[in-house]
Design a protein around this motif. Sequence first.
Motif, PDB file in Angstrom:
ATOM      1  N   UNK A 146       0.847  -1.187   0.000  1.00 55.63           N
ATOM      2  CA  UNK A 146       0.000   0.000   0.000  1.00 55.63           C
ATOM      3  C   UNK A 146       0.881   1.235   0.000  1.00 55.63           C
ATOM      4  N   UNK A 147       0.674   2.096  -0.959  1.00 57.42           N
ATOM      5  CA  UNK A 147       1.456   3.316  -1.026  1.00 57.42           C
ATOM      6  C   UNK A 147       0.595   4.448  -0.517  1.00 57.42           C
ATOM      7  N   UNK A 160       4.405   1.917   2.014  1.00 58.30           N
ATOM      8  CA  UNK A 160       5.359   2.971   1.678  1.00 58.30           C
ATOM      9  C   UNK A 160       4.628   4.293   1.800  1.00 58.30           C
ATOM     10  N   UNK A 161       5.129   5.156   2.650  1.00 58.51           N
ATOM     11  CA  UNK A 161       4.451   6.443   2.762  1.00 58.51           C
ATOM     12  C   UNK A 161       5.382   7.485   3.350  1.00 58.51           C
ATOM     13  N   UNK A 319       7.717   1.256   5.174  1.00 62.65           N
ATOM     14  CA  UNK A 319       8.742   2.211   4.764  1.00 62.65           C
ATOM     15  C   UNK A 319       8.236   3.632   4.931  1.00 62.65           C
ATOM     16  N   UNK A 320       9.130   4.476   5.415  1.00 66.70           N
ATOM     17  CA  UNK A 320       8.829   5.901   5.495  1.00 66.70           C
ATOM     18  C   UNK A 320       9.800   6.656   4.613  1.00 66.70           C
ATOM     19  N   UNK A 321       9.283   7.514   3.802  1.00 70.95           N
ATOM     20  CA  UNK A 321      10.164   8.391   3.039  1.00 70.95           C
ATOM     21  C   UNK A 321       9.985   9.805   3.574  1.00 70.95           C
ATOM     22  N   UNK A 322      10.944  10.660   3.285  1.00 70.95           N
ATOM     23  CA  UNK A 322      10.874  12.013   3.813  1.00 70.95           C
ATOM     24  C   UNK A 322      10.226  12.984   2.840  1.00 70.95           C
ATOM     25  N   UNK A 323       9.340  13.779   3.377  1.00 69.85           N
ATOM     26  CA  UNK A 323       8.776  14.869   2.589  1.00 69.85           C
ATOM     27  C   UNK A 323       9.568  16.125   2.935  1.00 69.85           C
ATOM     28  N   UNK A 324       9.594  17.051   2.012  1.00 71.28           N
ATOM     29  CA  UNK A 324      10.356  18.277   2.255  1.00 71.28           C
ATOM     30  C   UNK A 324       9.562  19.486   1.798  1.00 71.28           C
TER      31      UNK A 324
END
Lengths: 342, 342
Positions: A146-147, A160-161, A319-324
Amino acid sequence: MSEARPTIHDVAARAGVSKSLVSLAMRGSPKVSERSRSLILAAAAELGYRPNAAARSLADRRSHTVGVLVLDLHNPVFAEILDGVQSEVRTHGYSTMLVTGGADPDLEQAELEKLLEFQVEGLIVIAHRLPGSVLRRIAKECPLVVVTRDDVTGPSIDTVRNDDVAGARLAVEHLVALGHRRIVHLSGGDNRVSQDRRDGYLEAMRTAGLAGQSCVIDGALTDAGGYSAAQQALDLEPRPTAMFAANDMSALGAIAAVQDRGLGVPGDVSVVGYDGMSLGALRTLSLTTVAQPLGEMGALAARRLFDRIDHPRRRSVRLRVDAALVPRGSTAPPRRSDHPRG
Amino acid sequence: MSEARPTIHDVAARAGVSKSLVSLAMRGSPKVSERSRSLILAAAAELGYRPNAAARSLADRRSHTVGVLVLDLHNPVFAEILDGVQSEVRTHGYSTMLVTGGADPDLEQAELEKLLEFQVEGLIVIAHRLPGSVLRRIAKECPLVVVTRDDVTGPSIDTVRNDDVAGARLAVEHLVALGHRRIVHLSGGDNRVSQDRRDGYLEAMRTAGLAGQSCVIDGALTDAGGYSAAQQALDLEPRPTAMFAANDMSALGAIAAVQDRGLGVPGDVSVVGYDGMSLGALRTLSLTTVAQPLGEMGALAARRLFDRIDHPRRRSVRLRVDAALVPRGSTAPPRRSDHPRG
DNA sequence: CGCGGAAAGTGGAACGTTCCAACGCTACTG
DNA sequence: CAGTAGCGTTGGAACGTTCCACTTTCCGCG
């Protein structure tokens, strides 16, 4: 016109070999002699033979296909995530089957079921409106990534989010740093992602000592949703000096609403979006936004999926990705006259 | 996790009936007794049975699926056409398989072949970059509707499009009526649609007695393409007062380029797009455009396709829909100082 | 010159459905 | 009460592949 397509038997007959050898040759097996191979290939070409994927996947018990459900194709954000998915899927030699549910839970579920009937080997869901129960049931039959969300968990559900709460905080902090106080949030409605972004907004307002100024207006994650929410926001007294919209599309709607009132962005009202769709980078829009690494998220999701296809019992991964924050032209300090003693 | 899925046999065994009856019951045949039906449905539910589409389409020799190839999912225009397709396809009880080739001919061809291997019963191609030979070959195997173009013909190829030449004329006439003379065209490159729109531009310029002013600058049908083409246009001496971009996305890019020069739209330069994507209606963009009835075109295409599936030997049909100029905020009369003696 | 083994090729049995011809019932018809 | 009509049900044969176990052919070697 589709008169009885040639099958592997027809090719075999014409090439004077057995069907098994044709099967081997079509898949490029090394145990076919040069002579037979060219005979077979020639026969296939002459007949216009094309392998039947249904038969193949039946016999093979593998479809070499992954299913992808996207929330909405009107929002270019999803196309950007999809890019990442597609390229990764292709390098793995798989095909993708793409469907949309148009943010309608029933449709989404129906489309997912259809994908399962097609025996997809894995599923990538790019944003959704499904109840957790449905997702969990589906994950029992087929690996699932799930994204965009990770609120539904299960032994074979990877996610993944980005951290929407944290991302929303970035947006508010940016506005506060510019000197804004009357910051409203145009919410994206009743879905998980929007809720998180709203929570982040509320939290950041509190932290900034602006809890009393907090104001959430309900909208939707579309241009129309942002437009109507912004209209309401502009009726408030005193008028807010900044809006944090739940996503980029609704931010565009919000900007339109501001301008329709004869006001300017960012002169009279600053607007921040969320997502980081590439369209927002255009000077015309020049949208300040909290950008997610969209393509990367898609690629990551696909990689997780193949990892799980290969190792079905691996522990599930979140998974966690970084927002900027990407500051652009839709935000600026508030006008002097709007500046309350801070 | 996908341990051996239950099949129709498992359901039959559990319900104490034959596989044939299960097959009948699953498809809702009226010749199954109430008793058996509920027994079977219960057994199926308990086992989590799900029909295997591959097996079904093999046995049935019909996939109940149509394939759709779209040029590019980043351009929301295609999502709007797709809406029309999808809803029509659904009402016919079919599924769609959606693929993109990202404007790459080889990829497009590969994706189409894949669709054919899946035994789709029909194909809708929404814009493409394929050579006619490929399309004609494919149409031999499967009914085909091409949306957006009708330059490739064949006995079983139907087409749905607007008249791009005429549409482009509308754009130019609009600008001329506003008083513009120095109107450049930002072309969309080397594809059929863009060529037609360019031809329409040239023709209309000639008709308006402005042949000498004609100027075509090469770009692409993307925001980036419009941006760079517009940059070149703005370097011209004297500077054009209006630009007709090959499509809406590139028009957005063009507007951005104008603004990046510190100029205003429509104050210094008017911009017209083509397509009529709904995003362009937003006040922020307020893009004057030549609008095609996008959803309708999709629906029309799907209806043509089913018509042909039902009647394979019907003469091929070329449908034309009307495009209309939608004047919005990106066009206005040229400034006085820019106004050459007309 | 016979033997082993690799290389090349084969036929048949799956895979999970749908279709079809045929079955046994029950209930009616004459 | 035999004949027939229909209903509900059945097993087997497709559908177009892949896989497997097997055969044939050929070659090199002792």
